[in-house]
Design a protein around this motif. Sequence first.
Motif, PDB file in Angstrom:
ATOM      1  N   ASN A 267       0.715  -1.330   0.059  1.00 18.61           N
ATOM      2  CA  ASN A 267       0.004   0.026  -0.007  1.00 18.61           C
ATOM      3  C   ASN A 267       0.813   1.265  -0.011  1.00 18.61           C
ATOM      4  OD1 ASN A 267      -2.466  -1.621   0.328  1.00 18.61           O
ATOM      5  ND2 ASN A 267      -2.296  -1.642   2.290  1.00 18.61           N
ATOM      6  N   ALA A 371      -1.467  -5.702  -4.242  1.00 17.29           N
ATOM      7  CA  ALA A 371      -1.944  -5.001  -5.507  1.00 17.29           C
ATOM      8  C   ALA A 371      -0.880  -3.925  -5.587  1.00 17.29           C
ATOM      9  CB  ALA A 371      -3.331  -4.147  -4.958  1.00 17.29           C
ATOM     10  N   ARG A 372       0.274  -4.398  -5.232  1.00 19.03           N
ATOM     11  CA  ARG A 372       1.594  -3.534  -5.403  1.00 19.03           C
ATOM     12  C   ARG A 372       1.936  -3.230  -6.675  1.00 19.03           C
ATOM     13  NH1 ARG A 372       7.190  -5.255  -3.606  1.00 19.03           N
ATOM     14  NH2 ARG A 372       5.838  -6.515  -1.826  1.00 19.03           N
ATOM     15  N   SER A 374       0.038  -3.635  -9.519  1.00 25.85           N
ATOM     16  CA  SER A 374      -0.884  -2.918 -10.333  1.00 25.85           C
ATOM     17  C   SER A 374      -2.531  -3.040  -9.535  1.00 25.85           C
ATOM     18  CB  SER A 374      -1.419  -3.681 -11.768  1.00 25.85           C
ATOM     19  OG  SER A 374      -2.364  -3.144 -12.364  1.00 25.85           O
ATOM     20  N   SER A 375      -3.028  -1.658  -9.362  1.00 32.16           N
ATOM     21  CA  SER A 375      -4.082  -1.748  -8.571  1.00 32.16           C
ATOM     22  C   SER A 375      -5.172  -1.960  -9.446  1.00 32.16           C
ATOM     23  CB  SER A 375      -3.892  -0.264  -7.756  1.00 32.16           C
ATOM     24  OG  SER A 375      -3.917   0.818  -8.573  1.00 32.16           O
ATOM     25  N   ARG A 376      -5.084  -1.827 -10.697  1.00 25.07           N
ATOM     26  CA  ARG A 376      -6.243  -1.731 -11.746  1.00 25.07           C
ATOM     27  C   ARG A 376      -6.484  -3.126 -12.190  1.00 25.07           C
ATOM     28  NH1 ARG A 376      -6.063   4.125 -14.447  1.00 25.07           N
ATOM     29  NH2 ARG A 376      -6.267   5.429 -12.616  1.00 25.07           N
ATOM     30  N   ASN A 381      -0.397  -8.821 -10.770  1.00 26.19           N
ATOM     31  CA  ASN A 381      -0.068  -9.245  -9.303  1.00 26.19           C
ATOM     32  C   ASN A 381       0.273 -10.628  -9.115  1.00 26.19           C
ATOM     33  OD1 ASN A 381       0.059  -6.482  -7.999  1.00 26.19           O
ATOM     34  ND2 ASN A 381      -2.293  -6.515  -8.578  1.00 26.19           N
TER      35      ASN A 381
END
Length: 393
Positions: A267, A371-372, A374-376, A381
């Motif tokens: 995060n 999610a480090r 890619s958060s989308r 991941n």
Amino acid sequence: MSDDKLHQDTHEDHETDHREPENSSGSGKNNMPPAVALAFVIIALLGVLIVMVLRNGSLASSFGSSDVSSLQSEVDARRADLNRQRIALGLSPLEGSAEPIGDIANRLKKDADALVSLASRFQEMLAEKDTELSARSAELLNSERLRKSLFDENSRLQGQLNQALVSGSDADRLRADLASLRSQRDALAAELDAAREKLKSASGISSEDYADLQRRLDEAMRAKEFFESRVKELEGDLSNARLFARSEDELLPAAVELFRELRLLENKPDSDLTSAYSRFGIDLGASVLQTVTFATGSYDLTTENQQLIRQLVEQLPDGDLLFVVGYASRTGNPESNQTLSSNRATAVAEFYSQNKRPEQLAQAVYLGQTARFSSRVPERNQLCEIWRIRRKQ
């Protein structure tokens, strides 16, 4: 009320005051005293006023000033008529009300307004209490969720601890078995060498003794092959026990600091990640060589991934540690993703271990969901990072 009736009530009152016999009045009826009748009239008027005030909240909204004056005039007229009759009979007149009806109405209005204000205050207090109860309920709900989360985390950590203890005992047992087999192998090898020397130095040995020695030699050779095979198998099991670290305590010393730092990066913004990776290269001698991606729900290595790992075997110097960190996306069940990330790291480390040189080191560990990268796009991941940790000089 008629004058005859009023006269009769007044006369009755006179008879009652002087306590004369009933037959002296000339009437057998027991009529209501005038004072009581006037009191009833006043009480009735006051009751009407009270009802109007309570119903409408304001005296002005129920009666105008002319209505109040009319009621006051009527009361005064009835009181004056009654007093004339009492005087004619020789009785003292009745005293008027000490408080005007307008003042009574105003006082009642003030009391009604005070009651309305008090009721409003009670409603506000109830609303405040409802708000406070809602806040307390939300706090209790959050506390219960936190308690459940802590309980689940404690259960997971306890399971990992038990697994680590079992794995540690298995590794110790494997080491003991390996040492025992090595000693047995060495004893058989010594016996075999002694038998060979005895055969070489033997002269005039009988055919029976020679056949017995040959049989023992063959048995020793077969036992030697068996124990050597078993030693290799146990060495492989021991290597696999060391290959995957289920906790920080099982990590090789060179990988402990990097593992701790990687756990703190979840995060974090991209700028912090870039800065941290650069710092790892300077402070820890650690750098990412490659990333190996996986299909959703899979930990199978593709042909391209296997070729990539073989190239790393050729590139990595002896003594450096190949440190594999497994990840999974946040889609799906967290516990299943944790197992999936460990299987991915183990698959990469095992394939490298099967192809590496004896002096090369490898170890695998997992960090679970992330999610480090890619958060989308969750699929980005689903990977393993292959780190090189340089041997300290």
